[in-house]
Design an enzyme around this catalytic site. Structure first.
Site, PDB file in Angstrom:
ATOM      1  N   LYS A 287       0.776  -1.189  -0.108  1.00 37.84           N
ATOM      2  CA  LYS A 287       0.304   0.099   0.098  1.00 37.84           C
ATOM      3  C   LYS A 287       0.932   1.421  -0.319  1.00 37.84           C
ATOM      4  O   LYS A 287       0.773   2.314  -1.239  1.00 37.84           O
ATOM      5  CB  LYS A 287      -1.073  -0.306   1.390  1.00 37.84           C
ATOM      6  CG  LYS A 287      -2.146  -1.016   0.966  1.00 37.84           C
ATOM      7  CD  LYS A 287      -2.801  -1.762   2.325  1.00 37.84           C
ATOM      8  CE  LYS A 287      -3.434  -2.303   2.264  1.00 37.84           C
ATOM      9  NZ  LYS A 287      -4.390  -2.709   3.431  1.00 37.84           N
TER      10      LYS A 287
ATOM     11  N   GLN B 190      -4.569  -1.792   9.504  1.00 38.15           N
ATOM     12  CA  GLN B 190      -4.634  -2.854   9.299  1.00 38.15           C
ATOM     13  C   GLN B 190      -4.983  -3.916  10.127  1.00 38.15           C
ATOM     14  O   GLN B 190      -4.941  -3.359  10.921  1.00 38.15           O
ATOM     15  CB  GLN B 190      -3.458  -3.342   9.071  1.00 38.15           C
ATOM     16  CG  GLN B 190      -2.608  -4.225   7.410  1.00 38.15           C
ATOM     17  CD  GLN B 190      -3.198  -4.074   6.305  1.00 38.15           C
ATOM     18  OE1 GLN B 190      -4.043  -3.414   6.020  1.00 38.15           O
ATOM     19  NE2 GLN B 190      -4.299  -5.800   5.953  1.00 38.15           N
TER      20      GLN B 190
ATOM     21  N   ASP C 186     -10.977   3.283   3.472  1.00 38.23           N
ATOM     22  CA  ASP C 186     -11.058   1.711   3.734  1.00 38.23           C
ATOM     23  C   ASP C 186     -12.590   1.702   3.419  1.00 38.23           C
ATOM     24  O   ASP C 186     -12.685   1.109   3.258  1.00 38.23           O
ATOM     25  CB  ASP C 186     -10.832   1.079   4.915  1.00 38.23           C
ATOM     26  CG  ASP C 186      -9.581  -0.095   4.530  1.00 38.23           C
ATOM     27  OD1 ASP C 186      -9.082  -0.577   3.859  1.00 38.23           O
ATOM     28  OD2 ASP C 186      -9.172  -0.089   5.867  1.00 38.23           O
TER      29      ASP C 186
END
Ligand code: GUN
Length: 288
Positions: A53, A97, A120
């Site tokens: 990422k 995460q 997200d």
């Protein structure tokens, strides 16, 4: 018939080039889009994901920060970091995460992220925005699937889409996105008595279960479009999806491979969402 591949690597390359161009334009206006990636603990898969990422951000010219913390970090300390990032003007996207260590309530942490920075798309406000058709961030994996359908010029109006899997991250948001494009949508799951009877009616099938060979050739209507969200290992430890690719590609009109299908699109849409967040921040500043 042999299906055409929807190449997630090629589409990602194209979309990431557009993100890079738009990022350069934003930078010329004095704003650099920024993503904060927070990793707690040393889960090996998570370490690879976060590295990818951050690398994708760098390649597209976005600013990124990777915050790594020991698995013993307390929930209170993590919530304090999220609060600080919410108030950090150089950060437009915050990604914590998952999974988090067992002593931390993951949902509580997600809900602590400002919805304006929830790139997200996991916050309950983002889920509500998607459900009601309001502006918000869409979860990256199903959003990537929609881009793949768009890339082949597929018109969902009047089509029957069958989603296999009902997770909050893929199945449920996927169904809402397909519905928003006027498809008739069926969600199937482990409690569906006759999966094949459902998938045989489908013009579009999205497999998002996390189990090999959930979808085989005998379950697919000739000409259907098949998107494979699965990430599994076969007996030879090779990466494979939820779909029996070799069989289904002889029946479908389009199919996504694994690897090189939906996978790269997830990070691509994270970049798209972060850029979008920065663009919104700039326009808010200009209209303030
Ligand atoms: N863990 C596995 N995939 C994801 C993702 O897309 N976002 C976050 N935050 N955690 C993940």
């Amino acid at each position: 018939m042999t299906a055409q591949l929807i190449d997630g690597n090629a589409l990602s390359k194209q979309l990431r080039a557009q993100v890079a161009t738009d990022t350069a334009k934003l930078k010329a206006q004095g704003l650099t889009p920024g993503l904060a990636v927070v990793l707690v603990g040393d889960n090996p898969a998570s370490q690879v994901y976060v590295r990818n990422k951050v690398k994708a951000c760098e390649d597209a010219g976005l600013h990124s920060v990777l915050e790594k913390y020991d698995a013993t970090m307390t929930e209170a300390d993590l919530l304090a970091r999220v609060a600080a990032l919410n108030n950090d003007e150089s950060i437009h996207g915050i990604l914590v995460q998952l999974p988090l260590p067992a002593h931390i309530d993951g949902q509580k942490v997600i809900e602590a992220i400002s919805p304006a920075k929830d790139v997200d798309g996991f916050h309950i406000a983002s889920a509500g925005a998607l459900m009601t058709g309001m502006p918000g961030f869409w979860p990256c994996t199903p959003y990537g699937c929609m881009k793949m359908l768009e890339s082949i010029g597929y018109n969902l109006k009047g089509k029957h889409a069958v989603v296999i899997g009902r997770s909050n991250i893929v199945g449920k948001p996927m169904a809402l996105m397909l519905l928003q494009q006027n498809a008739t949508v069926t969600i199937c799951h482990s409690g569906t008595p006759d999966l094949k009877a459902m998938t045989l009616q489908a013009d579009v099938i999205v497999a998002a279960v996390g189990k090999r060979n959930v979808l085989t050739a005998d379950m697919v209507k000739p000409g259907a479009v098949v998107l494979d969200v699965g990430m599994n290992r076969n007996d030879e430890s090779k990466l494979c999806g939820d779909v029996d690719f070799e069989g289904v590609k002889e029946v479908a009109s389009y199919i996504t491979p694994v690897p090189g299908g939906v996978g790269p699109m997830t990070i691509t849409m994270l970049l798209v969402n972060t850029l979008e967040s920065a663009q919104r921040a700039l326009s808010e500043k200009q209209h303030a």
